[in-house]
Design a protein around this motif. Structure first.
Motif, PDB file in Angstrom:
ATOM      1  N   SER A   1       2.020   2.266  -3.382  1.00 39.02           N
ATOM      2  CA  SER A   1       0.964   2.431  -4.371  1.00 39.02           C
ATOM      3  C   SER A   1       0.658   3.903  -4.630  1.00 39.02           C
ATOM      4  O   SER A   1       0.978   4.773  -3.825  1.00 39.02           O
ATOM      5  CB  SER A   1      -0.295   1.726  -3.862  1.00 39.02           C
ATOM      6  N   ASP A   2       0.072   4.156  -5.768  1.00 39.76           N
ATOM      7  CA  ASP A   2      -0.513   5.446  -6.112  1.00 39.76           C
ATOM      8  C   ASP A   2      -1.844   5.127  -6.754  1.00 39.76           C
ATOM      9  O   ASP A   2      -2.052   3.983  -7.168  1.00 39.76           O
ATOM     10  CB  ASP A   2       0.393   6.184  -7.115  1.00 39.76           C
ATOM     11  N   PRO A   3      -2.746   6.093  -6.860  1.00 38.16           N
ATOM     12  CA  PRO A   3      -4.053   5.749  -7.415  1.00 38.16           C
ATOM     13  C   PRO A   3      -3.938   4.981  -8.743  1.00 38.16           C
ATOM     14  O   PRO A   3      -3.331   5.474  -9.698  1.00 38.16           O
ATOM     15  CB  PRO A   3      -4.717   7.121  -7.619  1.00 38.16           C
TER      16      PRO A   3
ATOM     17  N   GLY B   1       0.810  -1.212   0.000  1.00 35.10           N
ATOM     18  CA  GLY B   1       0.000   0.000   0.000  1.00 35.10           C
ATOM     19  C   GLY B   1       0.841   1.258   0.000  1.00 35.10           C
ATOM     20  O   GLY B   1       0.507   2.255  -0.662  1.00 35.10           O
ATOM     21  N   THR B   2       1.968   1.215   0.716  1.00 32.99           N
ATOM     22  CA  THR B   2       2.839   2.393   0.793  1.00 32.99           C
ATOM     23  C   THR B   2       3.564   2.665  -0.530  1.00 32.99           C
ATOM     24  O   THR B   2       4.102   3.744  -0.729  1.00 32.99           O
ATOM     25  CB  THR B   2       3.895   2.211   1.901  1.00 32.99           C
TER      26      THR B   2
ATOM     27  N   ALA C   1      -1.537  -0.377  -9.214  1.00 38.59           N
ATOM     28  CA  ALA C   1      -1.498  -1.841  -9.352  1.00 38.59           C
ATOM     29  C   ALA C   1      -1.941  -2.244 -10.758  1.00 38.59           C
ATOM     30  O   ALA C   1      -1.287  -3.046 -11.427  1.00 38.59           O
ATOM     31  CB  ALA C   1      -2.370  -2.500  -8.286  1.00 38.59           C
TER      32      ALA C   1
END
Ligand SMILES: Cc1cc2nc3c(=O)[nH]c(=O)nc-3n(C[C@H](O)[C@H](O)[C@H](O)COP(=O)(O)OP(=O)(O)OC[C@H]3O[C@@H](n4cnc5c(N)ncnc54)[C@H](O)[C@@H]3O)c2cc1C
Ligand code: SF4
Ligand code: SF4
Lengths: 57, 411
Positions: B228-230, B225-226, B233
């Protein structure tokens, strides 16, 4: 201002709801709804695998 | 009149249905509440499980929901180095849509009632004790009372939160995943699970290709999650299929049948999974293998135990925390083996691609096979640990970890 969801992109996976540090996001009929506790930290938008959440304004 | 059941299970995923089946078989009046309109849909899973996993969950394999037999793992290091491992125990890639429905049907045949389109929005508490749940129905919120509530509501774990048992996940403790089910996948070995480790491509996670029948496969990835960006994935998924040197060769021409997304909790289980009148199971309790992110094996084993303990509580007429504690004691024993995996996972996370490449080289097919199969394991581990230790990088941490493990377990 505020967080918005593109309901046609959202697949209802709840990854956003799982991490919301304020518990301000719940899935209602499959898509996120934001409560007044939302601080607009944007973590929910960040972890969304398909980018369905945006911060407006 | 308020409805009343011995056991109310929230969520008809594999863990909810497994718990419901157990409790119903043991004579409880069981109600399963599922918010979705159809059990098993949408699929949020790569569908892999070992033979041992099904056996531990107390489930006989059935052709109707097995898509592919798995005999080996094929692991690619960042530099393309390929490791091929045949573990002593094989496994399956399931057809989760059929499996989830079948398992719910088994619970129903054992006597459980199932309601779909029935989201639970809160728990009912009396003097600090969980007494039931609140369901959102077309005619407004309705209370269903229960001796025992089993929260199997997946990663959102709203019920456990309402009961004060779960906190929001730290984004670093969640992998955010995107996957296609594809057809026309051309794998050399369609009985092998393919894994790709590359921290630049897939930060804090990995990419997988899990073959299914008829040339289909689950093709996807998870990242922290850290990291990630919108939408990241899914972007990486699309890019890997187009551009990754190995992945594009295997699936570049394949066609998409489905897009699946989801979060995997890799924090390790919540601190406490029970309280007066309630138990939490599966992804909701974060009972997930911290290295692979697999939650079917661990979750269904814990769910079986929860069903058992629920039936005991009903039989004894006491569903207080002092009885439900048995659940936590039992499942912690079962998942003890994950402590080591968590350490392995954390050490791997500290490595960079170069270190991973070196690890893959030291971990040649033969060494890996010995470690996995157990035959000549101790010797192989010692040799590997020595080789890694002589390397002055973060790889040496992996070596010392293995030595520690050999000492501790006497392998
Ligand atoms: C992309 C991806 C790939 C994966 N691959 C694998 C794999 O190959 N092998 C493996 O072992 N594991 C895998 N996992 C993990 C696995 O899918 C989960 O561990 C497993 O599904 C957990 O089962 P569960 O029953 O706890 O939860 P879920 O399967 O999430 O089921 C929860 C159910 O509860 C319902 N629900 C939620 N909230 C409510 C509510 N308030 N009221 C009523 N109902 C509710 C949901 O609709 C859902 O049906 C993967 C996960 C992802 C995201
Ligand atoms: S993470 Fe994205 S796709 Fe998943 S429920 Fe939230 S908004 Fe929808
Ligand atoms: S912006 Fe932050 S506080 Fe608001 S819903 Fe998203 S994660 Fe929660």
């Amino acid at each position: 201002m505020g967080m918005t969801v593109d309901e046609t992109r959202c697949l209802g996976c709840a990854a956003c709801a799982a991490i919301c540090p304020e518990d301000a996001l719940t899935l209602v009929r499959g898509t996120p709804e934001f409560s007044e506790d939302c601080t607009e930290c944007s973590w929910c938008a960040k972890v969304c695998p398909v980018g369905a959440i945006k911060r407006e304004g | 009149m308020t409805e009343r059941y011995d056991v109310v299970v929230v969520g008809a995923g594999p863990c909810g249905s497994r718990a419901a089946l157990e409790a119903a078989e043991r004579g409880c009046d069981v109600l399963v509440l599922e918010k979705g309109a159809e059990i098993g849909v949408p699929k949020q899973c790569a569908e892999g499980i070992s033979h041992q996993g099904l056996e531990d969950a107390g489930i006989e394999p059935r052709d109707e929901w097995i898509s592919q037999e798995i005999e080996s793992f094929t692991i690619f290091a960042p530099n393309g180095e390929e490791l091929h491992v045949i573990p002593p125990d094989g496994g399956y890639v399931l057809e989760r849509k059929l499996f989830d429905k079948w398992l719910a049907a088994e619970a129903a045949k054992a006597g459980a009632e199932i309601r779909v389109n029935s989201p639970v929005i809160d728990v009912v508490k009396e003097e600090g004790r969980v007494k039931g749940v609140v369901v959102d129905t077309p005619s407004g919120p309705e209370v269903v009372e229960a001796e025992v509530v089993i929260a199997a509501d997946g990663i959102e774990s709203r019920v456990a939160r309402a009961a004060g048992l779960a906190e929001p996940l730290d984004p670093d403790d969640m992998c955010t995943c995107a996957q296609y089910e594809m057809v026309g996948v051309d794998l050399e070995d369609e009985h092998s699970l393919y894994f790709f480790v590359d921290l630049e491509w897939f930060p804090g996670g990995y990419f997988w290709i899990f073959p299914k029948s008829g040339g289909r496969a689950n093709v996807g990835l998870g990242i922290r999650g850290t990291e990630s960006d919108p939408g990241r994935a899914k972007e990486i998924l699309d890019r890997a299929i187009e551009e990754h040197p190995v992945i594009s060769e295997l699936v570049g021409e394949a066609k998409v049948l489905e897009l699946n997304v989801g979060g995997v909790p890799v924090s390790g289980p919540i601190e406490r999974t029970y309280d007066d009148g309630i138990m939490v199971v599966g992804d909701a309790a974060r009972q997930v293998n911290p290295l692979t992110g697999g939650g079917l094996h661990s979750g269904m084993v814990c769910a079986r135990i929860a069903g058992e303990v629920a039936a005991e509580a009903v039989e004894e007429g006491d569903a207080s925390a002092s009885v439900l504690k048995r659940y936590e004691k039992e499942w912690r024993k079962e998942l003890k083996r994950y402590d080591f995996l968590k350490e392995v996972c954390e050490t791997l996370r500290k490595m960079d691609n170069e270190a991973l490449n070196r690890l893959a080289e030291a971990l040649d097919d033969e060494t890996l096979m010995a470690i996995v199969s157990g035959k000549g394991r101790k010797k192989a581990l010692m040799r590997l640990a020595k080789e890694l230790k002589s390397d002055p990088s973060s790889v040496s941490k992996f070596g010392s970890l293995l030595i520690k493990y050999v000492m501790k377990t006497g392998w």
